[in-house]
Design an enzyme around this catalytic site. Structure first.
Site, PDB file in Angstrom:
ATOM      1  N   GLY A 153      17.433  52.925  61.055  1.00 38.97           N
ATOM      2  CA  GLY A 153      16.730  53.300  59.836  1.00 38.97           C
ATOM      3  C   GLY A 153      17.380  52.691  58.620  1.00 38.97           C
ATOM      4  O   GLY A 153      18.371  51.967  58.717  1.00 38.97           O
ATOM      5  N   GLY A 154      16.830  53.014  57.465  1.00 42.58           N
ATOM      6  CA  GLY A 154      17.338  52.443  56.241  1.00 42.58           C
ATOM      7  C   GLY A 154      18.741  52.918  55.895  1.00 42.58           C
ATOM      8  O   GLY A 154      19.488  52.218  55.228  1.00 42.58           O
ATOM      9  N   MET A 155      19.119  54.105  56.345  1.00 43.80           N
ATOM     10  CA  MET A 155      20.415  54.653  55.987  1.00 43.80           C
ATOM     11  C   MET A 155      21.474  54.440  57.051  1.00 43.80           C
ATOM     12  O   MET A 155      22.652  54.599  56.789  1.00 43.80           O
ATOM     13  CB  MET A 155      20.276  56.165  55.732  1.00 43.80           C
ATOM     14  CG  MET A 155      19.755  56.505  54.360  1.00 43.80           C
ATOM     15  SD  MET A 155      20.872  55.997  53.052  1.00 43.80           S
ATOM     16  CE  MET A 155      22.261  57.054  53.390  1.00 43.80           C
ATOM     17  N   GLY A 156      21.100  54.141  58.260  1.00 49.05           N
ATOM     18  CA  GLY A 156      22.101  53.977  59.300  1.00 49.05           C
ATOM     19  C   GLY A 156      21.476  53.829  60.671  1.00 49.05           C
ATOM     20  O   GLY A 156      20.272  53.620  60.817  1.00 49.05           O
TER      21      GLY A 156
ATOM     22  N   VAL B  38      21.347  55.360  64.781  1.00 49.36           N
ATOM     23  CA  VAL B  38      21.522  56.545  65.609  1.00 49.36           C
ATOM     24  C   VAL B  38      21.859  56.104  67.029  1.00 49.36           C
ATOM     25  O   VAL B  38      21.188  55.243  67.602  1.00 49.36           O
ATOM     26  CB  VAL B  38      20.255  57.420  65.619  1.00 49.36           C
ATOM     27  CG1 VAL B  38      20.494  58.677  66.437  1.00 49.36           C
ATOM     28  CG2 VAL B  38      19.864  57.768  64.204  1.00 49.36           C
TER      29      VAL B  38
ATOM     30  N   LYS C   7      24.632  59.971  64.344  1.00 50.10           N
ATOM     31  CA  LYS C   7      24.019  59.135  63.317  1.00 50.10           C
ATOM     32  C   LYS C   7      25.088  58.589  62.397  1.00 50.10           C
ATOM     33  O   LYS C   7      25.833  59.350  61.766  1.00 50.10           O
ATOM     34  CB  LYS C   7      23.011  59.935  62.507  1.00 50.10           C
ATOM     35  CG  LYS C   7      22.384  59.109  61.398  1.00 50.10           C
ATOM     36  CD  LYS C   7      21.374  59.900  60.615  1.00 50.10           C
ATOM     37  CE  LYS C   7      20.758  59.020  59.533  1.00 50.10           C
ATOM     38  NZ  LYS C   7      19.752  59.730  58.758  1.00 50.10           N
TER      39      LYS C   7
ATOM     40  N   ASP D 172      13.826  66.079  52.794  1.00 50.45           N
ATOM     41  CA  ASP D 172      13.258  64.856  53.382  1.00 50.45           C
ATOM     42  C   ASP D 172      12.457  65.185  54.641  1.00 50.45           C
ATOM     43  O   ASP D 172      12.705  64.647  55.717  1.00 50.45           O
ATOM     44  CB  ASP D 172      14.380  63.860  53.703  1.00 50.45           C
ATOM     45  CG  ASP D 172      13.823  62.455  53.983  1.00 50.45           C
ATOM     46  OD1 ASP D 172      12.769  62.118  53.415  1.00 50.45           O
ATOM     47  OD2 ASP D 172      14.433  61.727  54.763  1.00 50.45           O
TER      48      ASP D 172
END
Length: 873
Positions: free
Chosen positions: A598-601, A603, A618, A708
């Site tokens: 994903g955009g943040m990290g 998994v 994650k 979110d």
């Protein structure tokens, strides 16, 4: 601990000061005042001031983490000061040389009664009120605060003017209407008027807006308040505002005295009724800290009395009969008495230590057992011959005593100059590093608190601060040789109970480190001998397991992870690439395969080496050591919340600045994979909404906002149970973001991150930033309003809409989506999904209405409406 404003700290401190002086004034003026006033029992001033003060202490000291307890405790504390005015006034007149009584008398802190009460009404009862109502209450909170400050300052001015040689421009006369008086002036009109409005709203909320067990608890609380405060409030209001009532009572002293006593007697039960409501029915989050302490002191003093009283009786007997002969003192009739006294005293003196230890074990068993285990460990260490066995013994016994989240004993390898854990539970540390030098200079255990600006560890290089965070240490105990050099250290994680390390803990750990130093010096001397001189027996652990973890190798095709020395994937024979994580996080997890990006990290699926369970790990963006500590704290808070439809958060780990959120592995995929492939039936969608609303109610009750909610943040277990994921850290991640460009919604990740969306007018003027995913943000979030429960409720309703629609509700460019959401242009469900009937159409028309007051105010209300829809399907 709650963040508190200056007013929240200053007013209780001044009130406590006035209360103490008021009780002193009551004692020294009691005899004189009781004889002067026959119409009012003077004893009530001291009894009520003490009763209200005791109740306030219970709430303020026992409920430090509860806003409601702090607000209610403040209300009772300033109310207690109102009963100190008469004693202080008499004391300032009788003892004019003591200016403290005059100063305390001029502090009219009961002006803040309404402010504390409105703060309590804002947060009690749970669940929280809707956003519009909360805003109105907040206005009244600020209005009450302003009125309290104004009245308080004006009375201080009056106190100052009183000491002037002349009254400039008749200031005292001008201020007369704003000072506390009986039957005239506006002081009590303002204070009691605002307080009465708060009580009315409290009654309405408890009767009309709260349901379930919370309503029963709220009604019980209000009944107790009505019983204790009601008669006194009615009597005071009648005397202040009912024309002729006071004159009617004063005309007959007996009638006046009877009325006052009947009205005030229930107030004396306030400490007991409030304690009953709070501690038995759990109305507020207050821990009883006084009862066990008093029982403990009583038990200890009882043991001391068994020893001292017989000795005192014997000494008194000898003193009384000092003139008699010894033969007469121990004559036959008195022998049984003397023998009994001496026997009891001797037995108590002989067994006092055992009795005191048993009391410690009864009341503070954990601390007693810890002290006993650590004391025995000091002696057991002497029998150890080598460092690996020492590490196992020390780590096991200290963890058994203190119940730590982690512990590691680091031993110096003189050949490599590195500090390493023989059990491989922490990364190695260079013995010449600044951190190692700081630990060796600290003769006592060194606390690790990177959020404390006074901590000496803040001066360390960032790499070494990351090492501290990765290890999870909260206390470092140096192990020093006889010459003062560093032989090793014991790193202790935080206590699972959340309690701090006590002074006794530190002293025992220091003693353990001193005993361990003797073993490590001998082991170090043996390791430096030539090979042919090393005596037979087990040697220190070396080589592979002490090496720092290296980055794993990752298959770009299937995502499988392999050790660093592997070249090709064993599953698909593809050449491996360097991963972002190690294959094994020492002593904690083994990474097995990548399951989402994903955009943040990223998994990963992993295996917990301690518990043998599969987990999802994650990885987030790299952060500073201080921010990593904040994330650990937020993850710990989230881990304390449990619900069948919340994916459990197991904790937070870090590795070289990369935070890793550890949570339940949901093998059934995500809602996004189901919705945008086949959609969901109506009944399954409504059942999903009810489950998620219940989970949100649990989060909101713990003061946690998800921020979110979207289909990719709802996962399924292997059995098909839906669970809400990735809660508890969204706010912190948002605060840690520096700058972020506009991104498209990305639902590919299994546990997606948090996107930050700049809002502007299209001209590039970025005025706000928002946390969440653009398509699921509420209109209030896009307008920059403070976050509250309505943000999560809106996102959930959009998700349910998409479950039936089979695609996104808001589509287009980022600017188009933001404009549609901000203006509340939600497609009419009856038109886009005509086959689902009027029940669902009516639900979405209200749940996604542009006016916040038309929507469900709480998660409980949303669940109730969804249950009504399910009944009509």
């Amino acid at each position: 601990m709650l963040k508190r404003s200056i007013l929240s700290r200053l007013v209780p401190a001044l009130a406590a000061f006035k209360l103490v002086l008021g009780l002193v004034a009551f004692v020294i003026t009691y005899e004189k005042a009781a004889a002067l006033d026959r119409n009012f029992p003077y004893a009530f001033y001291g009894l009520l001031a003490g009763g209200f003060g005791l109740t306030a202490a219970l709430l303020l000291l026992g409920g430090r983490g509860d806003r409601r307890a702090q607000a209610l405790g403040g209300f009772f504390l300033v109310t207690a000061t109102a009963w100190c005015n008469k004693p202080l006034s008499l004391a300032s007149t009788s003892y004019s040389s003591l200016d403290l009584f005059s100063l305390a008398d001029g502090l009219e802190l009961d002006a803040f009664m309404a402010w504390f009460l409105w703060r309590f009404v804002r947060d009690f009862p749970q669940p929280p009120v809707s956003l519009p109502v909360r805003r109105r209450i907040q206005i009244l909170v600020r209005l009450s605060a302003a009125a309290g400050v104004l009245l308080f300052v004006i009375n201080l001015i009056k106190l100052a003017v009183r000491y002037m040689p002349q009254d400039p421009a008749g200031t005292l006369q001008w201020l007369a209407g704003l000072t506390p008086q009986r039957g005239e002036g506006i002081y009590y009109s303002v204070v009691l008027g605002l307080s009465g409005a708060a009580f009315c709203l409290l009654l309405w909320r408890a009767a009309r807006t709260v349901r379930g067990p919370e309503q029963r608890r709220a009604r019980l609380f209000l009944q107790l308040l009505a019983f204790t405060l009601g008669p006194a409030i009615i009597e005071v209001l009648l005397e202040l505002f009912a024309h002729g009532y006071h004159a009617y009572l004063v005309a007959s002293p007996r009638r006046h005295l009877t009325t006052v006593i009947l009205a005030l007697l229930p107030l004396l039960t306030l400490p007991f009724t409030m304690s009953y409501a709070v501690l038995v029915h759990h109305l507020l989050n207050v821990r009883l800290i006084a009862r066990r302490a008093l029982q403990y002191l009583l038990a200890r003093y009882s043991v001391l009395a068994v020893v001292m009283v017989p000795l005192a009786v014997l000494a008194g007997y000898v003193y009384v009969h000092i003139d008699q002969k010894l033969s007469d003192m121990v004559s036959a009739p008195r022998v049984p008495f003397l023998i009994s006294v001496i026997a009891i005293g001797a037995a108590g003196l002989h067994y006092r230590r055992q009795l005191l230890d048993s009391i410690d074990r009864r009341f503070f068993r954990e601390q007693y057992d810890a002290r006993r285990i650590l004391t025995l460990l000091v002696d057991r260490i002497r029998s150890i011959k080598e460092s690996a066995a020492l590490a196992n013994l020390v780590s096991r016994e200290i963890d058994l005593a203190l119940h730590l989240e982690g512990i590691s004993l680091m031993v110096l390898d003189p050949r490599s100059g590195m500090l390493a854990d023989p059990r491989n539970r922490a990364r190695k540390l260079d013995a010449s590093s600044q951190l190692a030098l700081t630990v060796s200079d600290a003769s006592d255990p060194l606390e690790v608190d990177l959020e404390n600006p006074q901590s000496p560890l803040l001066k360390l290089p960032e790499k070494e601060r990351h090492w501290l965070v990765d290890s999870g240490f909260r206390l470092l105990v140096p192990i020093l040789a006889r010459d003062g050099s560093l032989l090793g250290l014991v790193g202790l994680g935080e206590k699972k109970s959340g309690l701090p390390f006590l002074r006794e803990d530190r002293e025992l750990l220091h003693a353990i480190a001193s005993s361990a130093a003797w073993v490590l010096e001998l082991d170090q001397e043996r390791s430096l001998l030539p090979v042919w001189q090393v005596p037979p027996g087990p040697g220190p652990t070396t080589a592979p397991e002490l090496m720092a973890p290296e980055l794993a190798r990752e298959c770009p095709n299937c995502g499988a992870l392999h050790p660093s020395y592997t070249v090709f994937c064993s599953s698909c024979s593809r050449k491996l690439e360097l991963s972002r994580v190690p294959f094994v996080l020492p002593g904690k997890f083994r990474f097995e395969r990548r399951v989402g990006i994903g955009g943040m990290g990223i998994v990963y699926q992993g295996s917990d080496l301690s518990l043998g369970r599969q987990v999802a790990i994650k990885t987030l963006r790299s952060v500073s050591p201080e921010d990593a500590m904040r994330l650990r704290r937020e993850a710990r808070t989230a881990a304390a919340v449990s619900h069948p439809h919340l994916a459990p958060v197991y904790g937070m780990e870090t590795w070289k600045g990369t935070p890793m959120l550890v949570m339940e592995l949901l093998e059934g995929g995500t809602l996004a994979q189901r919705v945008f492939r086949d959609g969901l039936p109506a009944i399954e969608t409504v059942e999903l909404g009810i489950a998620m609303a219940e989970a949100l109610a649990q989060l909101h009750a713990a003061d946690i906002l998800h921020r979110d909610i979207k289909p990719s943040n709802i996962g399924y277990t292997r059995d098909g149970v839906p669970k809400l994921m990735d809660f508890g850290i969204a706010r912190v991640i948002f605060e840690l973001r520096d700058e972020e460009g506009l991104e498209e919604d990305d639902d590919r990740d299994l546990i997606p991150g948090v996107a930050v969306w700049p809002a502007g007018d299209g001209s590039g003027d970025l005025r706000h930033r928002f946390v969440g995913t653009l398509s699921y943000l509420s209109p209030e979030a896009l307008r920059g309003d403070p976050a509250d429960a309505s943000f999560d409720l809106w996102g959930l309703c959009v998700v349910l809409y998409e479950c039936l629609l089979g695609r996104k509700v808001f589509s287009g460019t980022n600017e188009q989506v933001a404009e549609r959401v901000r203006s509340g242009r939600v497609p009419d469900f009856a038109q886009v999904c005509p086959g689902h009937g009027p029940a669902l159409a009516g639900f979405f028309r209200e749940a996604l209405h542009r006016t916040p007051s038309r929507r469900p105010a709480t998660a409980c209300e949303l669940r109730r409406r969804l249950q009504e829809v399910r009944a009509n399907l």
